[in-house]
Design a protein around this motif. Structure first.
Motif, short mmCIF file in Angstrom:
data_model
loop_
_atom_site.label_atom_id
_atom_site.label_comp_id
_atom_site.label_asym_id
_atom_site.label_seq_id
_atom_site.Cartn_x
_atom_site.Cartn_y
_atom_site.Cartn_z
N VAL A 191 1.60 3.97 8.88
CA VAL A 191 2.37 5.10 8.23
C VAL A 191 1.77 6.13 7.69
O VAL A 191 0.35 6.02 7.40
CB VAL A 191 2.92 4.39 6.78
N HIS A 192 2.21 7.39 7.86
CA HIS A 192 1.57 8.51 7.60
C HIS A 192 2.05 9.11 6.35
O HIS A 192 3.50 9.40 6.19
CB HIS A 192 1.80 9.65 8.87
N LEU A 193 1.20 9.71 5.43
CA LEU A 193 1.89 10.18 4.27
C LEU A 193 1.44 11.61 4.07
O LEU A 193 0.04 11.90 4.67
CB LEU A 193 1.25 9.37 2.86
N ALA A 226 0.88 -1.22 0.06
CA ALA A 226 0.03 0.06 0.00
C ALA A 226 1.11 1.34 0.00
O ALA A 226 0.68 2.17 -0.73
CB ALA A 226 -1.01 -0.03 1.49
N VAL A 227 2.05 1.23 0.71
CA VAL A 227 2.72 2.36 1.03
C VAL A 227 3.29 2.62 -0.50
O VAL A 227 3.49 3.74 -1.16
CB VAL A 227 3.89 2.47 1.93
N ALA A 262 -2.79 1.56 7.58
CA ALA A 262 -2.64 0.90 8.78
C ALA A 262 -2.86 -0.57 8.57
O ALA A 262 -4.01 -0.96 7.75
CB ALA A 262 -3.39 1.18 10.00
N THR A 263 -2.16 -1.34 9.35
CA THR A 263 -2.58 -2.95 9.24
C THR A 263 -2.50 -3.34 10.73
O THR A 263 -1.76 -2.72 11.56
CB THR A 263 -1.37 -3.57 8.35
N GLU A 282 4.32 11.72 -0.09
CA GLU A 282 5.40 11.53 0.89
C GLU A 282 5.34 10.72 2.15
O GLU A 282 4.34 11.31 2.74
CB GLU A 282 6.27 12.85 1.01
N VAL A 283 6.30 9.75 2.46
CA VAL A 283 5.81 9.09 3.47
C VAL A 283 6.57 10.15 4.71
O VAL A 283 7.83 10.55 4.47
CB VAL A 283 6.86 7.75 3.52
N LEU A 284 5.60 10.53 5.69
CA LEU A 284 6.11 11.38 6.83
C LEU A 284 6.87 10.63 7.97
O LEU A 284 7.64 10.84 8.59
CB LEU A 284 4.72 12.19 7.39
N THR A 285 6.11 9.31 8.22
CA THR A 285 6.46 8.66 9.51
C THR A 285 5.81 7.10 9.37
O THR A 285 4.74 7.04 8.70
CB THR A 285 5.91 9.45 10.79
#
Length: 142
Positions: free
Chosen positions: A59-61, A22-23, A71-72, A33-36
């Protein structure tokens, strides 16, 4: 009844079964952009989401002013409900782009779409793409 709550958007979440896949889609195809990246799994989290013993990888984008959260979960539920957009409770993120025709032309061949760009009676041009998990994402050009 009016309340004194003054809520603002922090993030919009999508639950996925394969976080890395997914990311890759949201980062590499949609350009977010991936933030964290982080994990949660304490008792307070399980209580908050009402799933005993739950843990999640998140993962926050950056979605241009708000975050898109992927989220998983453990434990994972069985399957995704029907994703049709006309189903009550259905949700989708809407991501604004400058030139939807150009974006549609640049999408990889393996990205599923519900249609090409369509200009609605409101004057907004929209199209929906489907992420690898089957979630609908609206791309729009105001």
């Amino acid at each position: 009844m009016e309340t004194d709550i003054d809520a603002t958007a922090h993030h919009f979440g999508i639950i996925v079964s394969d976080l890395d896949r997914a990311v890759e889609f949201y980062r590499d195809v949609l350009g977010l952009e991936v933030l964290t990246r982080f994990s949660v799994g304490d008792e307070a989290f399980g209580t908050a989401v009402d799933i005993g013993g739950a843990s999640a990888e998140l993962v926050h984008l950056d979605a241009g002013g708000t975050r898109l959260e992927l989220a998983t979960y453990e434990p994972e539920d069985e399957e995704m409900p029907d994703p049709d957009l006309n189903r009550p409770g259905s949700t989708h993120p809407g991501l604004e782009v400058d030139d939807l025709d150009a974006v549609a032309d640049r999408l990889p061949d393996d990205v599923e779409t519900l249609s090409g760009p369509q200009t609605t009676e409101s004057g907004t041009t929209i199209m929906f793409v489907v992420d690898p998990e089957g979630n609908r994402i609206e791309l729009l050009e105001p």
